[in-house]
Motif scaffolding. Structure first.
Motif, mmCIF file in Angstrom:
data_model
loop_
_atom_site.group_PDB
_atom_site.id
_atom_site.type_symbol
_atom_site.label_atom_id
_atom_site.label_comp_id
_atom_site.label_asym_id
_atom_site.label_seq_id
_atom_site.Cartn_x
_atom_site.Cartn_y
_atom_site.Cartn_z
ATOM 1 N N GLN A 193 0.753 -1.057 0.137
ATOM 2 C CA GLN A 193 0.044 -0.068 0.097
ATOM 3 C C GLN A 193 0.879 1.216 0.050
ATOM 4 O O GLN A 193 0.498 2.299 -0.661
ATOM 5 C CB GLN A 193 -1.170 0.029 1.063
ATOM 6 N N GLU B 127 -3.836 2.830 -1.607
ATOM 7 C CA GLU B 127 -4.902 1.749 -0.934
ATOM 8 C C GLU B 127 -5.656 0.949 -1.879
ATOM 9 O O GLU B 127 -6.560 -0.023 -1.596
ATOM 10 C CB GLU B 127 -6.179 2.688 -0.145
ATOM 11 N N ASP B 128 -5.714 1.154 -3.111
ATOM 12 C CA ASP B 128 -6.423 0.336 -4.151
ATOM 13 C C ASP B 128 -5.741 -0.691 -4.855
ATOM 14 O O ASP B 128 -6.221 -1.489 -5.743
ATOM 15 C CB ASP B 128 -6.970 1.183 -5.229
#
Length: 319
Positions: A64, A69-70
């Motif tokens: 991350q 975060e994706d």
């Protein structure tokens, strides 16, 4: 996590060259060098607190921090190389995500080639000629005449050529190519000019798509950059740097969230500078990784910098 330079990895290939100068100060001592991996999992971090670790380790330990975060996994999403072909590569095809996963791999291999240089008469094959059937492909493999079915494209410096998964393709001598691809090294060879390397006839025929989107891509010139290619897996941009440019200005408007990017010096030299970390030099044909959690910085033109920015994308998500 601060930006860092990546040490290139020089990879031997039967179709490569013995002397990479002036592109890189590297001379082969054994097998010719065909590929310079700039973001391979085995490439090592050259600067900063994680110096000495491999890129693969960095992604596994800090997914991350690197990708945001994706991030769908802890794997490095892109493999970026410079290709030096002194002989013809094999006629080959790469699987798409579905087929790669059928055989236990995480992803397929869509790629593109940006021509850093090209001699007069340089060519690549990107796809099959219109009307070619699968029976003709099979007959071409068996009879050694597959080249006759290939759609050949002339290559000039600055050309961008898209090669989506399922495209029958080949590279001929005469150009130096920056290749960006999904991080997958699955190649199904269909024909290899009698070199004795393994062929993958059954899997290649399963992977072949008679019609694909492969071909030359026209650049899209914007006020602050040129989009060389945007596809579901990556975006490649040419970024003008007038003395210096802020990290915030490197991101596109549609990049709503911070993510990973790579900065490549196609020509000239640059420097990544910030009050938050030590300067990171960007040499000619060098690569700097900019993690999603990077502090703000400026990219400086230290002389003739031609900056290419490469960002991974995930299908169904923004860049």
């Amino acid at each position: 996590m601060t930006p860092f330079r990546i040490e290139p990895l020089f990879v031997g290939r039967v179709w490569g060259t013995n002397d990479l100068r002036p592109w890189y100060d590297q001379v082969a001592t054994g097998e010719p060098i065909g590929e310079v991996w700039l973001t391979g999992d085995d490439c090592r971090v050259a600067t900063g607190p994680h110096s000495g670790k491999t890129l693969g380790e960095i992604f596994r330990e800090m997914p991350q921090a690197m990708m945001g975060e994706d991030a769908p996994s802890g794997d490095s999403p892109l493999l970026i190389k410079v290709l030096f072909a002194q002989e013809k590569l094999s006629v080959q095809v790469h699987p798409d995500d579905r087929l790669a996963q059928k055989y236990g791999q995480p992803r397929g291999k869509t790629e593109c080639w940006y021509a850093l240089a090209a001699e007069a008469g340089a060519q690549v094959a990107a796809g099959l000629k219109a009307g070619v059937t699968m029976d003709e492909v099979k007959a071409g493999i068996e009879g050694g005449t597959l080249e006759k079915s290939l759609r050949m494209l002339p290559v000039h410096a600055g050309d961008m050529i898209y090669v989506d998964a399922g495209t029958v393709h080949a590279i001929w001598p005469g150009s130096v190519l920056l290749e960006t691809q999904q991080n997958c090294d699955l190649t199904y060879r269909m024909y290899d000019y009698g070199r004795g390397r393994e062929l993958h006839i059954e899997k290649s025929l399963e992977a072949v798509q008679l019609k694909t989107k492969a071909g030359k891509v026209m650049p899209r010139v914007l006020e602050d950059r040129t989009i060389l290619l945007a596809c579901p897996y990556f975006t490649i941009e040419r970024i003008p740097v007038d003395a210096s440019r802020s990290s915030a200005s490197l991101r596109r408007e549609e990049e709503s969230k911070a993510g990973l990017s790579y900065l490549f010096a196609a020509e000239g030299t640059g420097r990544v500078s910030s009050p938050s970390f030590r300067d990171v030099d960007l040499p000619p044909r060098g690569m700097v990784a900019v993690p999603a959690t990077s502090p703000i910085f400026a990219i400086l033109d230290m002389g003739g910098l031609d900056l290419i920015r490469i960002t991974p994308r995930w299908p169904g998500k923004g860049a």
